[in-house]
Design a protein around this motif. Sequence first.
Motif, mmCIF file in Angstrom:
data_model
loop_
_atom_site.group_PDB
_atom_site.id
_atom_site.type_symbol
_atom_site.label_atom_id
_atom_site.label_comp_id
_atom_site.label_asym_id
_atom_site.label_seq_id
_atom_site.Cartn_x
_atom_site.Cartn_y
_atom_site.Cartn_z
ATOM 1 N N PHE A 152 0.862 -1.176 0.000
ATOM 2 C CA PHE A 152 0.000 0.000 0.000
ATOM 3 C C PHE A 152 0.903 1.232 0.000
ATOM 4 O O PHE A 152 2.044 1.188 0.463
ATOM 5 C CB PHE A 152 -0.957 0.022 1.199
ATOM 6 N N SER A 153 0.380 2.328 -0.530
ATOM 7 C CA SER A 153 1.184 3.548 -0.645
ATOM 8 C C SER A 153 1.023 4.407 0.603
ATOM 9 O O SER A 153 0.109 4.201 1.422
ATOM 10 C CB SER A 153 0.752 4.344 -1.872
ATOM 11 N N ALA A 154 1.902 5.392 0.739
ATOM 12 C CA ALA A 154 1.800 6.328 1.862
ATOM 13 C C ALA A 154 0.491 7.104 1.794
ATOM 14 O O ALA A 154 -0.139 7.371 2.824
ATOM 15 C CB ALA A 154 2.986 7.287 1.846
ATOM 16 N N GLY A 155 0.066 7.444 0.568
ATOM 17 C CA GLY A 155 -1.194 8.158 0.404
ATOM 18 C C GLY A 155 -2.383 7.343 0.880
ATOM 19 O O GLY A 155 -3.303 7.878 1.517
ATOM 20 N N GLU A 156 -2.393 6.048 0.568
ATOM 21 C CA GLU A 156 -3.488 5.184 1.020
ATOM 22 C C GLU A 156 -3.493 5.053 2.536
ATOM 23 O O GLU A 156 -4.562 5.055 3.165
ATOM 24 C CB GLU A 156 -3.346 3.800 0.374
ATOM 25 N N TYR A 157 -2.314 4.965 3.132
ATOM 26 C CA TYR A 157 -2.225 4.856 4.587
ATOM 27 C C TYR A 157 -2.781 6.119 5.252
ATOM 28 O O TYR A 157 -3.590 6.035 6.192
ATOM 29 C CB TYR A 157 -0.781 4.631 5.014
ATOM 30 N N ILE A 158 -2.361 7.290 4.766
ATOM 31 C CA ILE A 158 -2.817 8.551 5.343
ATOM 32 C C ILE A 158 -4.328 8.720 5.157
ATOM 33 O O ILE A 158 -5.050 9.108 6.083
ATOM 34 C CB ILE A 158 -2.065 9.736 4.709
ATOM 35 N N ALA A 159 -4.823 8.428 3.950
ATOM 36 C CA ALA A 159 -6.259 8.560 3.684
ATOM 37 C C ALA A 159 -7.069 7.669 4.607
ATOM 38 O O ALA A 159 -8.108 8.091 5.152
ATOM 39 C CB ALA A 159 -6.546 8.212 2.219
ATOM 40 N N GLU A 160 -6.595 6.457 4.813
ATOM 41 C CA GLU A 160 -7.318 5.522 5.691
ATOM 42 C C GLU A 160 -7.352 6.024 7.125
ATOM 43 O O GLU A 160 -8.384 5.924 7.805
ATOM 44 C CB GLU A 160 -6.645 4.143 5.615
ATOM 45 N N LYS A 161 -6.247 6.603 7.614
ATOM 46 C CA LYS A 161 -6.206 7.095 8.985
ATOM 47 C C LYS A 161 -7.178 8.255 9.181
ATOM 48 O O LYS A 161 -7.866 8.346 10.205
ATOM 49 C CB LYS A 161 -4.792 7.532 9.358
ATOM 50 N N TYR A 162 -7.238 9.157 8.207
ATOM 51 C CA TYR A 162 -8.168 10.279 8.338
ATOM 52 C C TYR A 162 -9.619 9.805 8.250
ATOM 53 O O TYR A 162 -10.493 10.349 8.944
ATOM 54 C CB TYR A 162 -7.881 11.336 7.274
ATOM 55 N N LEU A 163 -9.882 8.806 7.418
ATOM 56 C CA LEU A 163 -11.237 8.261 7.342
ATOM 57 C C LEU A 163 -11.646 7.603 8.658
ATOM 58 O O LEU A 163 -12.761 7.810 9.158
ATOM 59 C CB LEU A 163 -11.325 7.246 6.196
ATOM 60 N N ILE A 164 -10.742 6.822 9.238
ATOM 61 C CA ILE A 164 -11.036 6.146 10.499
ATOM 62 C C ILE A 164 -11.234 7.158 11.623
ATOM 63 O O ILE A 164 -12.072 6.976 12.518
ATOM 64 C CB ILE A 164 -9.895 5.161 10.862
ATOM 65 N N ALA A 165 -10.475 8.258 11.583
ATOM 66 C CA ALA A 165 -10.547 9.250 12.655
ATOM 67 C C ALA A 165 -11.769 10.153 12.548
ATOM 68 O O ALA A 165 -12.187 10.745 13.545
ATOM 69 C CB ALA A 165 -9.284 10.107 12.657
ATOM 70 N N THR A 166 -12.354 10.268 11.347
ATOM 71 C CA THR A 166 -13.441 11.230 11.157
ATOM 72 C C THR A 166 -14.809 10.609 10.886
ATOM 73 O O THR A 166 -15.802 11.026 11.497
ATOM 74 C CB THR A 166 -13.104 12.191 10.008
ATOM 75 N N VAL A 167 -14.876 9.628 9.994
ATOM 76 C CA VAL A 167 -16.182 9.110 9.576
ATOM 77 C C VAL A 167 -16.972 8.473 10.724
ATOM 78 O O VAL A 167 -18.136 8.832 10.950
ATOM 79 C CB VAL A 167 -16.030 8.121 8.395
ATOM 80 N N PRO A 168 -16.399 7.522 11.508
ATOM 81 C CA PRO A 168 -17.173 6.960 12.621
ATOM 82 C C PRO A 168 -17.600 8.014 13.634
ATOM 83 O O PRO A 168 -18.717 7.962 14.163
ATOM 84 C CB PRO A 168 -16.208 5.943 13.249
ATOM 85 N N ALA A 169 -16.721 8.985 13.919
ATOM 86 C CA ALA A 169 -17.050 10.033 14.879
ATOM 87 C C ALA A 169 -18.220 10.874 14.392
ATOM 88 O O ALA A 169 -19.137 11.203 15.164
ATOM 89 C CB ALA A 169 -15.829 10.911 15.134
ATOM 90 N N CYS A 170 -18.218 11.235 13.114
ATOM 91 C CA CYS A 170 -19.307 12.045 12.563
ATOM 92 C C CYS A 170 -20.631 11.283 12.576
ATOM 93 O O CYS A 170 -21.680 11.841 12.932
ATOM 94 C CB CYS A 170 -18.965 12.483 11.140
ATOM 95 N N LEU A 171 -20.601 10.008 12.201
ATOM 96 C CA LEU A 171 -21.827 9.210 12.203
ATOM 97 C C LEU A 171 -22.387 9.048 13.605
ATOM 98 O O LEU A 171 -23.602 9.153 13.829
ATOM 99 C CB LEU A 171 -21.542 7.831 11.584
ATOM 100 N N LEU A 172 -21.498 8.804 14.568
ATOM 101 C CA LEU A 172 -21.952 8.638 15.948
ATOM 102 C C LEU A 172 -22.466 9.961 16.510
ATOM 103 O O LEU A 172 -23.423 9.982 17.299
ATOM 104 C CB LEU A 172 -20.811 8.104 16.811
ATOM 105 N N ALA A 173 -21.854 11.075 16.099
ATOM 106 C CA ALA A 173 -22.342 12.384 16.532
ATOM 107 C C ALA A 173 -23.766 12.627 16.037
ATOM 108 O O ALA A 173 -24.599 13.186 16.762
ATOM 109 C CB ALA A 173 -21.410 13.486 16.036
ATOM 110 N N VAL A 174 -24.053 12.191 14.809
ATOM 111 C CA VAL A 174 -25.411 12.326 14.269
ATOM 112 C C VAL A 174 -26.400 11.515 15.099
ATOM 113 O O VAL A 174 -27.501 11.994 15.449
ATOM 114 C CB VAL A 174 -25.451 11.879 12.795
ATOM 115 N N VAL A 175 -26.023 10.286 15.455
ATOM 116 C CA VAL A 175 -26.909 9.426 16.260
ATOM 117 C C VAL A 175 -27.148 10.036 17.638
ATOM 118 O O VAL A 175 -28.285 10.087 18.133
ATOM 119 C CB VAL A 175 -26.298 8.013 16.385
ATOM 120 N N LEU A 176 -26.080 10.502 18.277
ATOM 121 C CA LEU A 176 -26.213 11.099 19.606
ATOM 122 C C LEU A 176 -27.050 12.373 19.572
ATOM 123 O O LEU A 176 -27.862 12.623 20.472
ATOM 124 C CB LEU A 176 -24.833 11.394 20.193
ATOM 125 N N GLN A 177 -26.884 13.181 18.533
ATOM 126 C CA GLN A 177 -27.673 14.401 18.432
ATOM 127 C C GLN A 177 -29.141 14.080 18.168
ATOM 128 O O GLN A 177 -30.030 14.782 18.651
ATOM 129 C CB GLN A 177 -27.123 15.306 17.334
#
Length: 207
Positions: A71-96
Motif C-alpha cells: 500500500f502507498s503512503a497516500g493510502e495509509y494517510i487517507a485511511e487514517k483520516y477516514l477512520i478518525a473522522t467518519v465513525p465520529a461524525c456518524l456517531l455524533a449524528v446518532v447522539l444528536q
Amino acid sequence: MKGLVERDMIAMGKNRLFLIVMLALCVFYTVSDMYIMGVLLIPMLFSTVCGAMVRNDLSAPVRRTLFAMPFSAGEYIAEKYLIATVPACLLAVVLQALSAVVHRQSFAQSVVVVVFAVLFTALSASIEIPVNIIFRDRAQLARICVLAVVMAIVALAIFVGVGADGVPTAIAAMPLWVWYGGAIACTVAALASSVAVSLHALRVAQL
C-alpha cells in the motif's frame, strides 16, 4: 485500503473497554443538560484512539513489517483520516438525534450541533495524526504543546476584541453565514494542510 481498515477495526476492538466507557459517558452527557458536550466528546475519543494506532504503526517492531506491505503512503494517510473522522461524525449524528428527542430540539438546532461536531472532528484529526507521525514516542508532550498554543491564540484573540457585553465586537457584528462560512473554510484549510504535512512526514520518515 480495505485491509488497513479491517486491521484498524480489529485494533479498535482491543480498546473496546475504553470505547464502551467513553460511549456511556457521551450518552450520559447527551441526555443531561450538557448534551452538546456529549456530542462533541466523540471526536476527541476517536482522534485519541486513532493517534494511538498511528504511534503503534510507527513503532520499531511494527513498522518494518507493516510498511513492507503493498500500500502507498497516500493510502495509509487517507485511511487514517477516514477512520478518525467518519465513525465520529456518524456517531455524533446518532447522539444528536437522541438529544433532539430527549430535549425536544428543533431540526435547525440539531443541524448546528452536528455541523460543529463535524468541524471539531476534522480539527481533532488535523492535530492528532500529524503530531503522532512527526513526534511518535514524544507525541503526548507535543500534542499538549500544540493544543496549548492553539488555545492561547484563541484566548488572546477573544481577550483583545472583547466588547462590553462579553462578546468579541468583531464577531458580534458578523452575520451567521460569515460565522459558518469562516468556520468551514478554516477547518477545510486546516484539514488539507494536515493531510499534506502528514503525507510529507510519512514519506521522509525512515521506515
